[in-house]
Design an enzyme around this catalytic site. Sequence first.
Site, PDB file in Angstrom:
ATOM      1  N   ARG A   1     -11.439  -0.212 -19.378  1.00  0.00           N
ATOM      2  CA  ARG A   1     -11.128  -1.630 -19.555  1.00  0.00           C
ATOM      3  C   ARG A   1     -12.044  -2.468 -18.678  1.00  0.00           C
ATOM      4  NH1 ARG A   1      -5.298  -4.012 -18.093  1.00  0.00           N
ATOM      5  NH2 ARG A   1      -6.071  -3.795 -15.982  1.00  0.00           N
TER       6      ARG A   1
ATOM      7  N   ARG B   1       5.948 -11.361 -13.698  1.00  0.00           N
ATOM      8  CA  ARG B   1       6.197  -9.922 -13.573  1.00  0.00           C
ATOM      9  C   ARG B   1       6.361  -9.473 -12.125  1.00  0.00           C
ATOM     10  NH1 ARG B   1       0.416  -7.411 -15.686  1.00  0.00           N
ATOM     11  NH2 ARG B   1       0.666  -5.744 -14.174  1.00  0.00           N
TER      12      ARG B   1
ATOM     13  N   CYS C   1      -0.220   0.785 -23.291  1.00  0.00           N
ATOM     14  CA  CYS C   1      -0.677   1.216 -21.961  1.00  0.00           C
ATOM     15  C   CYS C   1       0.026   0.488 -20.824  1.00  0.00           C
ATOM     16  CB  CYS C   1      -2.185   1.084 -21.833  1.00  0.00           C
ATOM     17  SG  CYS C   1      -2.750  -0.620 -21.854  1.00  0.00           S
TER      18      CYS C   1
ATOM     19  N   GLU D   1      -1.853  -8.349 -25.175  1.00  0.00           N
ATOM     20  CA  GLU D   1      -0.919  -8.664 -24.076  1.00  0.00           C
ATOM     21  C   GLU D   1      -0.605 -10.149 -24.003  1.00  0.00           C
ATOM     22  OE1 GLU D   1      -2.637  -7.273 -20.374  1.00  0.00           O
ATOM     23  OE2 GLU D   1      -4.642  -7.896 -20.950  1.00  0.00           O
TER      24      GLU D   1
ATOM     25  N   ASN E   1       3.175  -4.922 -19.880  1.00  0.00           N
ATOM     26  CA  ASN E   1       3.486  -5.624 -18.621  1.00  0.00           C
ATOM     27  C   ASN E   1       3.263  -7.119 -18.791  1.00  0.00           C
ATOM     28  OD1 ASN E   1       3.616  -3.007 -17.751  1.00  0.00           O
ATOM     29  ND2 ASN E   1       1.676  -3.046 -16.648  1.00  0.00           N
ATOM     30  N   ASP E   2       2.109  -7.453 -19.346  1.00  0.00           N
ATOM     31  CA  ASP E   2       1.818  -8.878 -19.530  1.00  0.00           C
ATOM     32  C   ASP E   2       2.472  -9.436 -20.785  1.00  0.00           C
ATOM     33  OD1 ASP E   2       0.314  -9.813 -17.301  1.00  0.00           O
ATOM     34  OD2 ASP E   2      -1.277  -8.446 -17.905  1.00  0.00           O
TER      35      ASP E   2
ATOM     36  N   HIS F   1       0.838  -1.203   0.000  1.00  0.00           N
ATOM     37  CA  HIS F   1       0.000   0.000   0.000  1.00  0.00           C
ATOM     38  C   HIS F   1       0.870   1.249   0.000  1.00  0.00           C
ATOM     39  CE1 HIS F   1      -3.433  -2.392   0.517  1.00  0.00           C
ATOM     40  NE2 HIS F   1      -3.230  -2.714   1.769  1.00  0.00           N
TER      41      HIS F   1
ATOM     42  N   ARG G   1      -8.401   1.194 -15.219  1.00  0.00           N
ATOM     43  CA  ARG G   1      -8.446  -0.170 -14.662  1.00  0.00           C
ATOM     44  C   ARG G   1      -9.632  -0.256 -13.705  1.00  0.00           C
ATOM     45  NH1 ARG G   1      -2.407   0.526 -14.494  1.00  0.00           N
ATOM     46  NH2 ARG G   1      -1.485  -1.271 -15.552  1.00  0.00           N
TER      47      ARG G   1
HETATM   48  C1  PEP Z   1      -0.370  -4.650 -19.066  1.00  0.00           C
HETATM   49  O1  PEP Z   1      -0.425  -5.863 -18.917  1.00  0.00           O
HETATM   50  O2  PEP Z   1       0.579  -4.065 -19.612  1.00  0.00           O
HETATM   51  C2  PEP Z   1      -1.462  -3.789 -18.571  1.00  0.00           C
HETATM   52  C3  PEP Z   1      -1.508  -2.500 -18.853  1.00  0.00           C
HETATM   53  O3  PEP Z   1      -2.387  -4.357 -17.771  1.00  0.00           O
HETATM   54  P1  PEP Z   1      -2.184  -4.698 -16.206  1.00  0.00           P
HETATM   55  O4  PEP Z   1      -0.881  -4.104 -15.776  1.00  0.00           O
HETATM   56  O5  PEP Z   1      -3.355  -4.116 -15.513  1.00  0.00           O
HETATM   57  O6  PEP Z   1      -2.170  -6.197 -16.240  1.00  0.00           O
HETATM   58 MG    MG Z   2      -2.271  -6.783 -18.318  1.00  0.00          MG
END
Ligand code: PEP
Ligand code: MG
Length: 569
Positions: free
Chosen positions: A325, A457, A494, A423, A446-447, A195, A290
Amino acid sequence: MEDKMWRGLGVSAGRAAGPTWYLEEYQVDAAPETFRDSTVEEEMARLHQAVTRTEQILTSLEEQVKAEQGEELARIFVAHKLLLTDPSFIGEAQTRLQRGELSAEQALQEVAGEAVQMLRSLEDPYFQERAVDVQDVLVQLLKNLQNDPEERADLFPNTGNYVVLADELTPAQTIALPKERVLGFIVRQGGKTSHAAILARTYGIPALVGVVKGWEDLLVQKWVELDGEEGWIRSAAEGHIRFADNGLKEEDLAPQSGSLQGMILAANIGSPGDLPLVQKFKAEGIGLYRTEFLFMGEKLPSEEEQVEAYRQVVAACAPQLTVIRTLDIGGDKRAPALQLPQEKNPFLGVRALRLTLRRPELFRQQLRAIWRAAASGPTAVMFPMIATIEELDQAKENLRVAREEVLQAGHPVGELQIGMMIEIPSAAWLADKFAAKVDFFSIGTNDLTQYMLAVDRENTELAELYQPYHPAVLGMIARVSQAALQRGIWTGVCGEAGGDALLAPFFSAVGIQELSMAPGSIAKVRSTLAKLELSPEERETLVESVLACAGTAEVIEVLQSFLTLYTLS
Ligand code: PEP
Ligand code: MG
């Protein structure tokens, strides 16, 4: 003096420098060994009183945070209050008190100590972080038992700016600190999802966590400099004060028309509470809202509550676009109210769209809310975690039905752009097929990085291997953007890489039209792009040079030398 250096996990970007202030852990006065003059009934009554008082304090913290930062962050304190009614916590402490051997303090410490140990032993970082919640509540209870309402964070000096050092930073402590005078946070424990890390990012204060090595030595430093992005701290000369402004000037904050080669810089948000930051950094719309945070409390939001939240964002961002999303629960994001079964590999399990397609009621309720919110301004809906064409078709069918339902209920509907996250490598590879069925792509780096490189990750041990700069990842992104351009749809990025100034020229050169990022990253990306003036040939050279690389280090070198070469001074 030789500079000393410490390393940690950077969880909130920015560089700052200043004197240190150590937020000492709450020391509980030695609790009485056994009962002397108090009876079991008296101890039970003391415990009861402390619980009531703690609940009042948590409620007022919840209200304060709700007013200042919005509902999502306030949920931290709702979760803390839930602990007060948890039979395995207070209930268990009462049972131990009944045995007549312990004081209220001892009973609470025993039970909380066991819970903390148990949570810390679990592999899942989410549960490890929750140990801090138990401790936070324990400290509040102990303070109330001992009539010591003083919050350690209240001892923060009355004047001056400081870098706060803490073994562990609880949400209550973070809230109690005067954020406008905190230059940075350095925390020994904790991870990216703590947090404290989330709060630091929200307030735009640079922060590092997990600074274990050399901690004792760091504590005696009077003055330090830190970088919450690169993850380092070093000793600094006294007198040097720096707020995390990244050296940005007012003009970096304002959008500059035309100079960014058509790139839109949008913000990623988790709730309407983030809107002030969107405005502060002059984001050009929301590229990723999100919505899952709305669903992570103890109860699920109603359709009306969802409409209210989405509408607030859409209306505030109009005439710019808001990309909402759909629910991405699963993986590292949990929603206790959904009572999902434990999975062996949550990141490869029933996550995001895979979940909502299995819960059509939940899915359509959200889609109805999005259709209704779209009546307030330009809106897009975006589906996460798509791996197959069939999933996209099913998602779109649910969207169609939801629209009918809204109309039948007599509510107005707006227009919606329909997009999907890229992703999962299979979707990236088939981008040309998907492009025929949507209005836009948004690449979740990210994914995409985690699934392409087979690196969790969240795993700090493997952080070195988790590289969005990997040429395979960047090559895949170039391929996706190319497919989109051929079909005449737009592509955004994103994931966290979208806010990386080093990658921005490459994204621009491969034809990405929107970068969406944490609001605090916008100014830096904007100023970087504004300094570049690239001809079509130079753009092509950049792409070719990056894609010709065999490894991450090589890519970074190419990007860096490119920036040095082409940045207008
Ligand atoms: C991603 O996977 O890059 C993404 C933006 O979604 P999240 O980080 O919410 O999985
Ligand atoms: Mg993602």
